[in-house]
Design an enzyme around this catalytic site. Structure first.
Site, PDB file in Angstrom:
ATOM      1  N   ASP A 115       0.868  -1.178   0.000  1.00 42.47           N
ATOM      2  CA  ASP A 115       0.000   0.000   0.000  1.00 42.47           C
ATOM      3  C   ASP A 115       0.906   1.229   0.000  1.00 42.47           C
ATOM      4  O   ASP A 115       2.132   1.108  -0.192  1.00 42.47           O
ATOM      5  CB  ASP A 115      -0.997  -0.035   1.185  1.00 42.47           C
ATOM      6  N   CYS A 173       3.355  -2.936   3.962  1.00 44.03           N
ATOM      7  CA  CYS A 173       2.508  -1.786   4.288  1.00 44.03           C
ATOM      8  C   CYS A 173       3.259  -0.978   5.338  1.00 44.03           C
ATOM      9  O   CYS A 173       4.469  -1.172   5.516  1.00 44.03           O
ATOM     10  CB  CYS A 173       1.098  -2.209   4.724  1.00 44.03           C
ATOM     11  N   GLY A 174       2.604  -0.090   6.028  1.00 44.66           N
ATOM     12  CA  GLY A 174       3.323   0.754   6.979  1.00 44.66           C
ATOM     13  C   GLY A 174       3.957  -0.054   8.097  1.00 44.66           C
ATOM     14  O   GLY A 174       5.141   0.100   8.408  1.00 44.66           O
ATOM     15  N   THR A 175       3.162  -0.928   8.678  1.00 49.09           N
ATOM     16  CA  THR A 175       3.653  -1.777   9.772  1.00 49.09           C
ATOM     17  C   THR A 175       3.895  -3.218   9.342  1.00 49.09           C
ATOM     18  O   THR A 175       4.557  -3.970  10.059  1.00 49.09           O
ATOM     19  CB  THR A 175       2.613  -1.826  10.911  1.00 49.09           C
ATOM     20  N   HIS A 205      10.792 -23.348   9.716  1.00 50.94           N
ATOM     21  CA  HIS A 205       9.777 -23.935  10.599  1.00 50.94           C
ATOM     22  C   HIS A 205       8.365 -23.863  10.034  1.00 50.94           C
ATOM     23  O   HIS A 205       7.588 -24.793  10.205  1.00 50.94           O
ATOM     24  CB  HIS A 205       9.773 -23.226  11.961  1.00 50.94           C
ATOM     25  N   HIS A 230       7.674 -30.067  12.059  1.00 53.70           N
ATOM     26  CA  HIS A 230       7.237 -28.797  11.466  1.00 53.70           C
ATOM     27  C   HIS A 230       6.133 -29.034  10.437  1.00 53.70           C
ATOM     28  O   HIS A 230       5.164 -28.280  10.380  1.00 53.70           O
ATOM     29  CB  HIS A 230       8.428 -28.074  10.819  1.00 53.70           C
TER      30      HIS A 230
END
Ligand code: RB5
Length: 143
Positions: free
Chosen positions: A8, A65-67, A98, A134
């Site tokens: 974004d 994205c931003g975070t 994993h 796993h």
């Protein structure tokens, strides 16, 4: 390996750096946008990238994205997607070994370009461990 990438507006600048890096490495990728530094919803590009990976059109996806949080949540709603939010090299390696993660998510407002490139390289270059424990846990994610 074909890679789908998208962001974004919050991840746009970092995405541009990462696509350049993929080009420099000779990695085959498709950029699903955003192509402008203009506000847009992370949901749409995340869904498109995740669906393309889930359908097998691309081996892996990278979302920014931003975070990195919105893209991770949205991508993980697509069946077959194991999106990992990664901001360090250890996690990049561990989530491949994993979790066999098939989407990498990062926050463009959180990490610097060089660390992001190292994360991308580590994540792309690390194979799933194939360990039975796993695989069993991954299988449970889908059940
Ligand atoms: C956009 O401002 C921001 O909310 C988005 O890029 C992302 O961080 C959401 O998780």
């Amino acid at each position: 390996m074909r890679v789908a990438i998208g962001s974004d507006h919050g991840g746009f600048e970092l995405k541009e750096k990462i696509t350049k890096h993929l080009e420099d490495r000779g990695i085959d990728f498709k950029d699903f946008g955003t192509y402008l530094n203009e506000a847009c919803d992370y949901n749409d590009v995340s869904k498109t990238v995740a669906e393309n990976v889930a359908q097998g059109n691309f081996a892996r996806g990278i979302l920014i994205c931003g975070t990195g949080i919105g893209t991770t949540i949205q991508a993980n709603k697509v069946k077959g997607i194991r999106a990992a939010l990664v901001h360090d090299v250890f996690t990049a390696k561990a989530t491949r070994e994993h979790n066999d993660s098939n989407v990498l998510s990062m926050g463009g407002r959180i990490i610097g370009d060089e660390l992001a490139k190292m994360i991308v390289d580590t994540w792309l270059d690390t194979a799933f461990s194939q360990a039975e424990r796993h695989q069993r846990r991954i299988d449970k994610l889908e059940s």
